[in-house]
Scaffold this active site. Structure first.
Site: not given
Length: 234
Positions: A100-102, A137
């Site tokens: 995940c990435d924000s 994501g």
């Protein structure tokens, strides 16, 4: 039951999964985020925020998945399958990896974690009384072998949630930044921590603002034939 590996060091993502009854193993990726974004921009052109977080989520998930596959090959060089996999095995055959990435999009610009307290204060002064979009994501890699129902799939998607901020004064901003919390999160705020009182409302999945959208993750896992119920810790 499939074993979930979270390719993230985010305590908030881990806590969100645990609150939903899922206890993943954590394996932090070694991805160079700036390089990953630069490589993607060279291949595909300028990335919008929703695509940028997906690129990084994929890079993190696939980097961890690659390391786990290498460990499996090293532990089992003849290609045979162990009779059982325990929690300490180096070469699991029933693993699902999630990356995940924000990033926060403010007025069309991407903002990540602030460089320092001054940057966090300036960011809050620009956001107060306004709105932004938090993009997260998600990327899922199926490392299960055939005997564990593996599909070999690798898929992802982005959760985007609009966030409206309270019109707080400078003293409130200074006090919040002094807690240190805004320095460690994308966009300089949390919705599930000390920053919660400064978020007036959202449009979209609030889990995505925390850093991992549970409904979106459930859908991605379903595409890999992994029902959510099979991940819950007994």
């Amino acid at each position: 039951m499939p074993r979930l590996v979270l390719a993230s060091q985010s305590p908030a993502r881990l806590a969100t999964l645990q609150a939903a009854g899922v206890t993943p193993e954590v394996v932090v990726s070694g991805v160079d985020e700036d390089k990953a974004l630069a490589d993607a921009a060279e291949r595909f052109g300028e990335l919008d925020p929703a695509d940028a977080v997906l690129v990084l989520a994929q890079a993190k998930a696939e980097e961890v998945a690659s390391r786990l596959e290498e460990a499996r090959d090293d532990a089992d060089p003849d290609g045979s399958t162990p009779e059982a996999d325990g929690p300490d095995d180096e070469g699991p055959t029933d693993v699902i990896v999630i990356g995940c990435d924000s990033m926060l999009e403010v007025d069309g610009a991407i903002v990540g974690k602030p460089a320092d307290a001054d940057a966090a204060r300036e960011r809050w002064r620009s956001m107060r009384g306004g709105k932004a979009v938090l993009h997260t994501g998600h990327w899922v890699v199926d490392l299960r072998d055939d005997t564990a129902g593996g599909t070999g799939g690798t898929i992802g998607s982005t959760s985007s949630t609009t966030v409206w901020f309270a019109d707080i004064d400078d003293d409130e901003i200074d006090a919040y930044v002094a807690t240190g919390e805004p320095l460690h999160v994308a966009g300089s705020f949390t919705i599930d921590g000390l920053g919660g009182p400064y978020v007036e409302r959202i449009e979209g999945d609030h889990h995505g603002v925390v850093g991992i959208s549970l409904p979106l993750l459930r859908e991605l896992l379903a595409e890999l034939n992994v029902p959510w119920r099979t991940l819950r810790t007994p």
